[in-house]
Design an enzyme around this catalytic site. Structure first.
Site, PDB file in Angstrom:
ATOM      1  N   CYS A  73       0.744  -1.335  -0.103  1.00 50.06           N
ATOM      2  CA  CYS A  73      -0.180  -0.467   0.354  1.00 50.06           C
ATOM      3  C   CYS A  73       0.778   1.181  -0.089  1.00 50.06           C
ATOM      4  CB  CYS A  73      -0.820   0.170   1.293  1.00 50.06           C
ATOM      5  SG  CYS A  73      -1.859   1.313   1.498  1.00 50.06           S
ATOM      6  N   GLU A 201     -10.578  -0.597  -6.792  1.00 51.43           N
ATOM      7  CA  GLU A 201      -9.804  -1.123  -6.529  1.00 51.43           C
ATOM      8  C   GLU A 201     -10.655  -2.383  -5.283  1.00 51.43           C
ATOM      9  OE1 GLU A 201      -6.658   0.938  -3.134  1.00 51.43           O
ATOM     10  OE2 GLU A 201      -8.423   1.298  -2.369  1.00 51.43           O
ATOM     11  N   GLY A 211      -1.873   4.764  -4.101  1.00 55.17           N
ATOM     12  CA  GLY A 211       0.106   4.839  -4.261  1.00 55.17           C
ATOM     13  C   GLY A 211       0.014   3.606  -5.049  1.00 55.17           C
ATOM     14  N   SER A 212       0.062   2.305  -4.836  1.00 52.77           N
ATOM     15  CA  SER A 212      -0.118   1.353  -5.423  1.00 52.77           C
ATOM     16  C   SER A 212      -0.122   1.047  -7.206  1.00 52.77           C
ATOM     17  CB  SER A 212       0.077  -0.143  -5.183  1.00 52.77           C
ATOM     18  OG  SER A 212      -1.156  -0.545  -4.404  1.00 52.77           O
TER      19      SER A 212
END
EC number: 5.1.1.7
Length: 272
Positions: A73, A201, A211-212
């Site tokens: 994450c 997600e 972020g990832s």
């Protein structure tokens, strides 16, 4: 014991930090799910638990709001790094995650940069259900796939605003090609240094950022030859920078902020 936590966000991508150093880890799947409930709990996209570590400044483990675990994450890693660097009055620390040892730094602009490790492209590492070319998957729209410690599937579209993410996102997340499900990205290339990204997600719905996912989307664009090695990734909540030289580690840089801190008393924890 009461559970202290810090609610933070990275361009609106919200997460909770629980510092469990010098203590046993209090967070379970059921507790993460209850805390992640936006109506009955704290609410978050991800939760990060900070633990003691022998070979790094600290170790992080992550939970989704649905109580499922994940290995990476980028937003919560930057948030934990921000807190730990402020505590120690340093500008660089090393954190251990299931992705390995990640170096985090505070930039001169005050943003947080984290080395997210090298992306994975082999079908078994993402993972996919069978061997195939991960640069062009056998799905309508010809997406690309990679792993940043969690699976990513990237579609390149002419206009992200025209994509009904809420309708098609869940179907793509659970496509049989992905045995562990997948994050899904929709990327509009503005120019070689700038993309517009919207996300479905895995285990979380439509976030303001991730972020990832920013890393996975930029990596897939670079390997397709669409982008330069440094990319401004514009999400619904704001912009981060992703750098990847095509061979080594991915570096993610962006802001983080604390929203508030709180304590869950023993009586509520027992109810959870």
């Amino acid at each position: 014991m009461p559970l202290s936590f810090h609610k933070m966000h990275a361009n609106g991508d919200d997460f909770v930090i629980v510092d469990a150093r010098n203590a046993s880890n209090p967070v379970t799947s059921s507790l993460a799910r209850r805390m992640g409930d936006r109506n009955r709990g704290v609410g978050f996209n991800q939760l990060a638990v900070i633990l003691d570590c022998d070979d790094a400044d600290a170790r992080l483990i992550f939970w989704n709001a649905d109580g499922s675990a994940l290995d990476a994450c980028g937003s919560a890693t930057r948030g934990a790094a921000d807190r730990l660097m402020r505590e120690s009055r340093v500008t660089s620390i090393v954190l251990r995650t299931n992705r390995g040892l990640l170096t985090c730094e505070r930039t001169s602009a005050g943003t947080i940069s984290v080395n997210m490790g090298a992306p994975l492209f082999d079908w078994s590492e993402i993972p996919l259900v069978r061997e195939m070319d991960t640069a062009v998957l056998p799905l309508a729209g010809d997406p690309a796939a990679c792993s940043m410690g969690n699976p990513h599937c990237t579609y390149f579209v002419d206009d992200v605003a025209a994509v009904d993410i809420a309708t098609i996102g869940p179907t793509l997340e659970t496509n049989p090609l992905f045995p562990l499900a997948t994050n899904v990205h929709f990327v509009q290339v503005i120019d070689r240094k700038h993309i517009r990204l919207r996300i479905w997600e895995r285990g979380g719905g439509i976030p303001l950022g991730s972020g990832s996912c920013c890393c996975g989307a930029a990596v897939n664009g670079i390997r397709r030859g669409l982008l330069d090695n440094s990319v401004a990734v514009e999400c619904d909540g704001g912009t981060v920078t992703v750098q990847w030289d095509g061979a080594g580690s991915v570096v993610l840089t962006g802001p983080v902020e604390t929203s508030f801190s709180g304590v869950i008393p023993d009586s509520q924890l027992r109810a959870f």
